[in-house]
Write an enzyme that holds these catalytic residues in place. Structure first.
Site, PDB file in Angstrom:
ATOM      1  N   ILE A  67       6.694  -1.163 -17.157  1.00 39.15           N
ATOM      2  CA  ILE A  67       7.054  -2.579 -17.198  1.00 39.15           C
ATOM      3  C   ILE A  67       6.385  -3.258 -18.391  1.00 39.15           C
ATOM      4  CG2 ILE A  67       5.158  -3.377 -15.713  1.00 39.15           C
ATOM      5  CD1 ILE A  67       7.275  -5.145 -14.265  1.00 39.15           C
ATOM      6  N   TYR A 103      -2.609  -0.780   0.342  1.00 33.59           N
ATOM      7  CA  TYR A 103      -2.368   0.386  -0.515  1.00 33.59           C
ATOM      8  C   TYR A 103      -2.301   1.661   0.331  1.00 33.59           C
ATOM      9  CZ  TYR A 103      -3.617   3.847  -4.161  1.00 33.59           C
ATOM     10  OH  TYR A 103      -3.666   4.924  -5.004  1.00 33.59           O
TER      11      TYR A 103
END
Ligand code: AKB
Length: 322
Positions: free
Chosen positions: A36, A143
């Protein structure tokens, strides 16, 4: 070897070094790095780079149509500390990113997919020492929950959709070529930089917090070995336990002091302490050793010497005892 390989999340700590290794094996133009964000690291100028937000399915399809890769390494994720700070983004990126890659693997008939899991899949109810492959897994971070769910998805896509997906539960990764970001184990990288730069490290964990860790050359070896192993040798399709070494901040400090005697660490635990406390001290990686021949090369002392030798020139340091 001329097949194309796509690395998603290529500009992170592992991706940067993995792209370098893959380009050595498969050739610069056959390894497509994507992320990204752009990185200034030299490796990304040596071959194709594509901007990719893994949540953008159309862009992923465009890239897969253009390059028709036979292997995809999907590394894009928010790590433990960042995902705790941004839980919604952590969950969305870690889960939807994986779904997009697994669905694309079916649609585009991608030969092999690599996806990293983590020791974060374990939790407070897990046996803390020599944590076995199969045991109580009750992660209490976003996570860790996303990685455990991701493991189940990987196995599901292998069993029900025939995707040859392979995965490792990484411990904390330590390397000198690229910087980590957003992890609980990141102190074990910055401590080497601080030792050479200022002589003092301000540690966000307590002195006796033991965690499993792995030196980057071993992490690269494990990743490439599991991807190159014949499919029938990969018996675990969720994710393999993987171990290198285990140490606490006090122990890595002592290892560095062998070469920099005046180095010291100060301890100011923050919110990352609770995350570290929920993770194992050490990992049993018998299955990886048995199934595809895993064996690490580095222990704490060997890694410390290598880290200091490689980082010293950056800080103009000479280390007489190395
Ligand atoms: C983190 O600290 O979040 C990562 C990991 C152990 O997965 N390095």
């Amino acid at each position: 070897m001329s097949e194309n390989i796509l690395v998603i999340g290529a500009c992170g700590q592992l991706g940067t070094e993995l792209v370098e290794s893959l380009r050595t094996i498969y050739g610069d133009s056959n390894v497509i790095a994507s992320d990204i964000r752009q990185s200034e690291h030299a490796v990304f100028k040596q071959g194709p780079f594509e901007n990719l937000d893994i949540l953008d399915k159309n862009r992923l399809s465009e890239i897969l149509t253009k390059y028709q890769p036979k292997q995809v390494y999907h590394l894009a994720a928010l790590l433990s500390a960042t995902a705790e700070a941004k839980p919604k983004l952590g969950w969305t990126l870690n889960m939807d990113g994986l779904f997009n890659v697994l669905d694309a693997a079916v649609d585009f008939k991608i030969g092999k997919v690599y996806w990293p899991s983590s020791i974060a899949v374990f939790g407070p109810g897990t046996p803390i020492n020599h944590t076995p492959q199969n045991c109580v897994m009750d992660p209490n971070t976003i996570y860790g929950i996303s990685k455990l769910a991701g493991e189940r998805y990987c196995e599901y896509y292998f069993q029900k959709r025939g995707v040859d997906v392979r995965s490792l539960r990484y411990p904390g990764l330590i390397g000198h070529k690229s910087d980590p970001g957003g992890g609980t184990t990141d102190y074990a990288v910055s401590i080497y930089h601080d030792a050479l730069q200022t002589g003092v490290h301000n540690c966000f964990l307590k002195d006796n917090t033991e965690l499993p860790m792995l030196y980057m050359p071993d992490a690269l070896k494990a990743t490439l070995d599991i991807m190159h192993a014949p499919a029938e040798q990969i018996k675990i399709r969720s994710s393999y336990n993987l171990a290198g070494m285990s140490f606490s901040p006090a122990e890595i400090t002592a290892a560095i002091q062998q070469y920099i005697p005046n180095f010291k660490t100060e301890y100011n635990p923050d919110s990352r302490q609770a995350i570290a406390d929920s993770w194992p001290n050490s990992i049993d990686d018998t299955e990886a050793r048995k199934d595809w021949g895993w064996k690490p090369d580095f222990d704490l002392d060997k890694m410390t010497k290598d880290m200091l030798v490689n980082l010293a020139p950056r800080y103009g340091s000479t280390l007489p005892s190395l």
